[in-house]
Motif scaffolding. Structure first.
Motif, mmCIF file in Angstrom:
data_model
loop_
_atom_site.group_PDB
_atom_site.id
_atom_site.type_symbol
_atom_site.label_atom_id
_atom_site.label_comp_id
_atom_site.label_asym_id
_atom_site.label_seq_id
_atom_site.Cartn_x
_atom_site.Cartn_y
_atom_site.Cartn_z
ATOM 1 N N GLU A 1 30.630 56.365 -5.775
ATOM 2 C CA GLU A 1 31.450 54.983 -6.346
ATOM 3 C C GLU A 1 31.199 53.946 -5.243
ATOM 4 O O GLU A 1 30.967 52.900 -5.593
ATOM 5 C CB GLU A 1 33.005 55.377 -6.262
ATOM 6 C CG GLU A 1 33.625 56.287 -7.122
ATOM 7 C CD GLU A 1 33.347 55.953 -8.655
ATOM 8 O OE1 GLU A 1 33.575 54.491 -8.789
ATOM 9 O OE2 GLU A 1 33.371 56.587 -9.629
ATOM 10 N N GLY B 1 34.087 67.354 -1.077
ATOM 11 C CA GLY B 1 34.002 67.020 -2.603
ATOM 12 C C GLY B 1 34.423 65.582 -2.963
ATOM 13 O O GLY B 1 33.785 65.005 -3.575
ATOM 14 N N ARG B 2 35.550 65.208 -2.052
ATOM 15 C CA ARG B 2 35.893 63.572 -2.318
ATOM 16 C C ARG B 2 34.955 62.912 -1.517
ATOM 17 O O ARG B 2 34.664 61.767 -2.183
ATOM 18 C CB ARG B 2 37.178 63.636 -1.308
ATOM 19 C CG ARG B 2 38.478 64.463 -1.847
ATOM 20 C CD ARG B 2 38.858 63.993 -3.304
ATOM 21 N NE ARG B 2 39.856 64.643 -3.776
ATOM 22 C CZ ARG B 2 40.387 64.740 -5.094
ATOM 23 N NH1 ARG B 2 39.841 64.086 -5.827
ATOM 24 N NH2 ARG B 2 41.549 65.496 -5.278
ATOM 25 N N ALA B 3 34.034 63.149 -0.575
ATOM 26 C CA ALA B 3 32.880 62.309 0.015
ATOM 27 C C ALA B 3 31.981 62.411 -0.956
ATOM 28 O O ALA B 3 31.252 61.225 -1.082
ATOM 29 C CB ALA B 3 32.379 63.089 1.117
ATOM 30 N N PRO C 1 37.858 68.032 1.249
ATOM 31 C CA PRO C 1 37.152 66.691 1.764
ATOM 32 C C PRO C 1 35.693 66.286 1.540
ATOM 33 O O PRO C 1 35.264 65.203 1.005
ATOM 34 C CB PRO C 1 37.433 66.567 3.085
ATOM 35 C CG PRO C 1 38.827 67.623 3.453
ATOM 36 C CD PRO C 1 38.490 68.696 2.049
ATOM 37 N N PHE D 1 30.574 64.382 -10.651
ATOM 38 C CA PHE D 1 31.070 63.894 -9.177
ATOM 39 C C PHE D 1 30.185 63.077 -8.462
ATOM 40 O O PHE D 1 30.744 62.460 -7.418
ATOM 41 C CB PHE D 1 31.736 65.230 -8.709
ATOM 42 C CG PHE D 1 32.683 65.850 -9.582
ATOM 43 C CD1 PHE D 1 34.006 65.521 -9.440
ATOM 44 C CD2 PHE D 1 32.504 66.824 -10.426
ATOM 45 C CE1 PHE D 1 35.195 66.105 -10.045
ATOM 46 C CE2 PHE D 1 33.600 67.184 -10.984
ATOM 47 C CZ PHE D 1 34.823 66.923 -10.793
ATOM 48 N N VAL E 1 35.708 70.466 -5.125
ATOM 49 C CA VAL E 1 35.847 69.375 -5.538
ATOM 50 C C VAL E 1 37.026 68.725 -5.006
ATOM 51 O O VAL E 1 37.170 67.450 -4.759
ATOM 52 C CB VAL E 1 35.832 69.223 -7.309
ATOM 53 C CG1 VAL E 1 36.598 67.922 -7.801
ATOM 54 C CG2 VAL E 1 34.699 69.403 -7.651
ATOM 55 N N ALA E 2 38.258 69.606 -4.737
ATOM 56 C CA ALA E 2 39.300 69.170 -4.179
ATOM 57 C C ALA E 2 39.228 69.056 -2.564
ATOM 58 O O ALA E 2 39.955 68.463 -1.762
ATOM 59 C CB ALA E 2 40.346 70.079 -4.637
ATOM 60 N N VAL F 1 32.421 62.250 -4.593
ATOM 61 C CA VAL F 1 32.765 61.057 -5.282
ATOM 62 C C VAL F 1 32.517 59.700 -4.571
ATOM 63 O O VAL F 1 32.222 58.611 -5.173
ATOM 64 C CB VAL F 1 34.242 61.383 -5.640
ATOM 65 C CG1 VAL F 1 34.855 60.329 -6.574
ATOM 66 C CG2 VAL F 1 34.092 62.603 -6.619
ATOM 67 N N GLY F 2 32.999 59.649 -3.451
ATOM 68 C CA GLY F 2 32.474 58.323 -2.388
ATOM 69 C C GLY F 2 31.242 57.891 -2.686
ATOM 70 O O GLY F 2 31.101 56.677 -2.811
#
Length: 306
Positions: A185, A177-179, A175, A46, A172-173, A181-182
């Motif tokens: 990427e 966790g999303r950050a 915000p 992640f 992971v679910a 992944v950001g």
């Protein structure tokens, strides 16, 4: 999800009743190493942060728990507290050193910082036992109740695996966790949006250290021993192999990878000294035929259902 957790708990109870001590300790080892590999997946799968020092967090917590157990007894809460605290502190120290570097330098720095922990474990003989490690650990307990034997250890490992998976899944679910992944990427875009790459990755490393530390706290009680090999970089490399076999980016894939790796190590090593060659063949076949690991292959077989 609730049904899956209940099914896993029911299967664990049945297994604890029917299986012998050797199998229960073996399954407990799979679960505890699977938890550590799952925590590594938070960083690699992640965050895109490949680490060759993760065994230092896991094994360092194992040493801390073993030292605490020899001094104050094997209370489960004390062991978990010592393991989580040690894993988190080591992760914090590692994060300060490694997280401002690029990918290649990050990999090298994780290797170097992990080996510093090995140096301490190997040479501080008065505390860690040196090359001999620590033996003679007391049985686990919960307050006044003793928890001897393999059954309580296995059930504790099952409970810890479920809790660790739920925590990792929630992270992971969320915000944050999303950050994470950001930052893997689109790091430049995330910086432009006001995110601190260091802060996001540092929090992920702290969580990974805490989860690995919790697993490491119970690990010495599998074989009633902990040695310097548990913090060596080769153990970190083995965790990476487990993760690739199980499936990067799939939290439960770490348990599959640990089961495959330890199964080959435990059962094939009784027939041949070249069991590592078998691990290498499985690794290569996984990369060629199942690039998303066993977990990814299972998802594809199920038609992409989660």
């Amino acid at each position: 999800m609730t049904r899956a957790v209940l099914a896993a708990a029911l299967l664990a109870v049945v297994t604890a009743v029917l299986a012998d001590d050797f199998l229960l300790r073996f399954l407990a080892e799979i679960l505890l190493l699977g938890i550590a590999v799952m925590s590594l997946d938070l960083l690699i799968g992640f965050g895109g942060l490949v680490s060759l020092g993760h065994a230092a967090l896991f094994g360092g917590a194992a040493y801390a728990a073993a030292i605490a157990a020899r001094a104050w007894g094997g209370d489960v809460l004390l062991m978990l507290g010592a393991g989580i605290a040690t894993g988190t502190l080591l992760a914090a120290a590692m994060g300060v050193v490694i997280l401002r570097s690029g990918q290649l330098f990050l990999l090298i720095l994780t290797l170097l910082t992990g080996q510093m922990v090995w140096e301490v474990a190997f040479h501080w003989r008065d505390v860690t036992g040196g090359a001999d490690g620590l033996r003679g650990l007391p049985a686990l307990s919960f307050g006044p109740w003793a928890l001897p034997g393999a059954q309580p250890l296995f059930l504790l490992a099952v409970l810890l695996a479920i809790l660790a998976w739920l925590v990792a899944r929630s992270y992971v679910a969320a915000p944050i966790g999303r950050a994470l992944v950001g930052t893997r990427e689109q790091p430049i875009r995330m910086s432009a949006l006001g995110y601190s790459l260091f802060a996001v990755r540092f929090r992920a490393l702290l969580l990974a250290g805490a989860i690995a530390g919790a697993a490491g706290a119970l690990y010495p009680f599998v074989n009633l021993y902990v040695g310097p090999q548990s913090v060596h970089w080769t153990q970190s490399a083995a965790m990476v192999i487990m993760l690739v076999i199980g499936g990067i980016g799939s939290l439960w894939g770490g348990f599959l990878g640990a089961a495959v790796y330890l199964g080959i190590q435990t059962y094939l090593s009784a027939w041949t000294d070249r069991w590592q060659l078998c691990v290498g063949l499985v690794f290569v076949l996984t990369v060629l035929l199942l690039p998303n690991g066993i977990a990814g292959g299972m998802r594809r077989w199920r038609g992409g259902a989660e």
